[in-house]
Design an enzyme around this catalytic site. Structure first.
Site, PDB file in Angstrom:
ATOM      1  NE  ARG A 149      86.258  50.984  69.015  1.00  0.00           N
ATOM      2  CZ  ARG A 149      87.224  51.696  69.577  1.00  0.00           C
ATOM      3  NH1 ARG A 149      86.983  52.875  70.050  1.00  0.00           N
ATOM      4  NH2 ARG A 149      88.446  51.236  69.630  1.00  0.00           N
ATOM      5  NE  ARG A 156      83.140  58.357  69.597  1.00  0.00           N
ATOM      6  CZ  ARG A 156      82.636  58.921  70.666  1.00  0.00           C
ATOM      7  NH1 ARG A 156      83.186  59.993  71.159  1.00  0.00           N
ATOM      8  NH2 ARG A 156      81.589  58.407  71.265  1.00  0.00           N
ATOM      9  CB  SER A 202      79.086  34.262  76.146  1.00  0.00           C
ATOM     10  OG  SER A 202      78.941  35.262  77.129  1.00  0.00           O
ATOM     11  CG  ASN A 212      75.601  48.143  77.082  1.00  0.00           C
ATOM     12  OD1 ASN A 212      76.244  47.262  76.486  1.00  0.00           O
ATOM     13  ND2 ASN A 212      76.081  48.768  78.139  1.00  0.00           N
ATOM     14  CG  HIS A 218      77.370  47.712  83.126  1.00  0.00           C
ATOM     15  ND1 HIS A 218      78.562  48.079  82.540  1.00  0.00           N
ATOM     16  CD2 HIS A 218      77.542  47.851  84.465  1.00  0.00           C
ATOM     17  CE1 HIS A 218      79.417  48.442  83.487  1.00  0.00           C
ATOM     18  NE2 HIS A 218      78.819  48.330  84.664  1.00  0.00           N
ATOM     19  CG  ASP A 243      71.194  57.820  77.958  1.00  0.00           C
ATOM     20  OD1 ASP A 243      72.354  57.465  78.234  1.00  0.00           O
ATOM     21  OD2 ASP A 243      70.371  58.182  78.817  1.00  0.00           O
TER      22      ASP A 243
HETATM   23  C1  GRF Z   1      79.761  40.902  79.588  1.00  0.00           C
HETATM   24  O1  GRF Z   1      80.113  40.742  80.931  1.00  0.00           O
HETATM   25  C2  GRF Z   1      78.953  42.155  79.383  1.00  0.00           C
HETATM   26  O2  GRF Z   1      78.122  42.445  80.445  1.00  0.00           O
HETATM   27  C3  GRF Z   1      80.040  43.194  79.273  1.00  0.00           C
HETATM   28  O3  GRF Z   1      81.066  42.577  78.541  1.00  0.00           O
HETATM   29  C4  GRF Z   1      80.979  41.150  78.706  1.00  0.00           C
HETATM   30  C5  GRF Z   1      80.839  40.552  77.357  1.00  0.00           C
HETATM   31  O4  GRF Z   1      80.851  39.153  77.394  1.00  0.00           O
HETATM   32  N1  GRF Z   1      79.519  44.408  78.698  1.00  0.00           N
HETATM   33  P1  GRF Z   1      80.459  38.332  76.090  1.00  0.00           P
HETATM   34  O5  GRF Z   1      81.388  38.822  74.971  1.00  0.00           O
HETATM   35  O6  GRF Z   1      79.029  38.568  75.782  1.00  0.00           O
HETATM   36  O7  GRF Z   1      80.746  36.897  76.433  1.00  0.00           O
END
Ligand code: GRF
Length: 199
Positions: free
Chosen positions: A90, A64, A12, A106, A108, A140
């Site tokens: 990952r 990896r 999403s 990223n 979070h 990082d």
């Molecule tokens: C989100 O909550 C993001 O913050 C986390 O994983 C989820 C991914 O959701 N890292 P989507 O696949 O973007 O819907």
């Protein structure tokens, strides 16, 4: 700015970025590749529907290092200049980050540095905090620890479960990631130590 999005799931946030770029809400940005380590990631279909090139590089059967080398090669081949992790499950090694230093973002689902790692929304509910939110940061070598680009806050309600809180945060994630991408694409920022300062 040619953007590559790495996903592992529903995608999403990837959709939010791709649509914002296509609709001109992130001047200069174009999502040119969506890459997943999971062949069944729902986000792949959503990317294809939008006419975006997709790729799958499974971790299974590769070391990896091999995996990361292939991911980097796919990004390079698509001319990707900025990598956005969006639910990519990952950790990236220094080897990958060396090539894309300062060019990996990223998102979070917590107000970092609170609740890094997995299940951030559950951690927030269980800890009993009254606000939470999301963070977009440069990546990082640390886990969820790079310089913060932007954060958005939501209330945590007494009645919240990890699921209801996740849904509230997700709405803000899409806004935060779009805003952060716009800032990075504009180039109007500078990273001073841990701080991302707007110019
Ligand atoms: C989100 O909550 C993001 O913050 C986390 O994983 C989820 C991914 O959701 N890292 P989507 O696949 O973007 O819907």
């Amino acid at each position: 700015m040619r953007v590559g999005v790495l996903i592992s799931g529903r995608g999403s946030n990837m959709v939010a970025l791709a649509d914002a770029a296509r609709e001109g809400r992130v001047p200069g940005a174009q999502v040119v590749l969506v890459l997943s380590d999971k062949p069944r990631a729902g986000g792949l279909e959503r990317a294809r529907e939008r006419g975006i090139e997709t790729a799958v590089v499974e971790r299974r059967g590769r070391t990896r290092e091999e995996h990361e080398r292939e991911v980097a090669a796919a990004l390079r081949a698509a001319g990707v200049e900025l990598v956005c992790l969006a639910g990519y499950m990952r950790l990236l090694s220094p080897c990958f980050l060396g090539e894309f230093r300062g060019r990996v973002l990223n998102i979070h689902p917590s107000l970092l540095p609170a609740f890094p790692g997995l299940d951030a929304q559950r951690q927030a509910v269980e800890h009993g905090v009254k606000v939470s939110g999301c963070t977009v940061h440069f990546v990082d070598e640390t886990l969820d620890g790079g310089p913060v680009v932007t954060q958005r806050v939501v209330p945590v309600l007494d009645s919240d479960t990890p699921e209801t809180l996740s849904a509230r945060i997700l709405v803000e994630e899409h806004r935060a990631y779009t805003e952060a991408l716009a800032l990075v694409c504009s180039g109007r920022y500078e990273v001073v130590g841990r701080r991302v300062a707007r110019l």
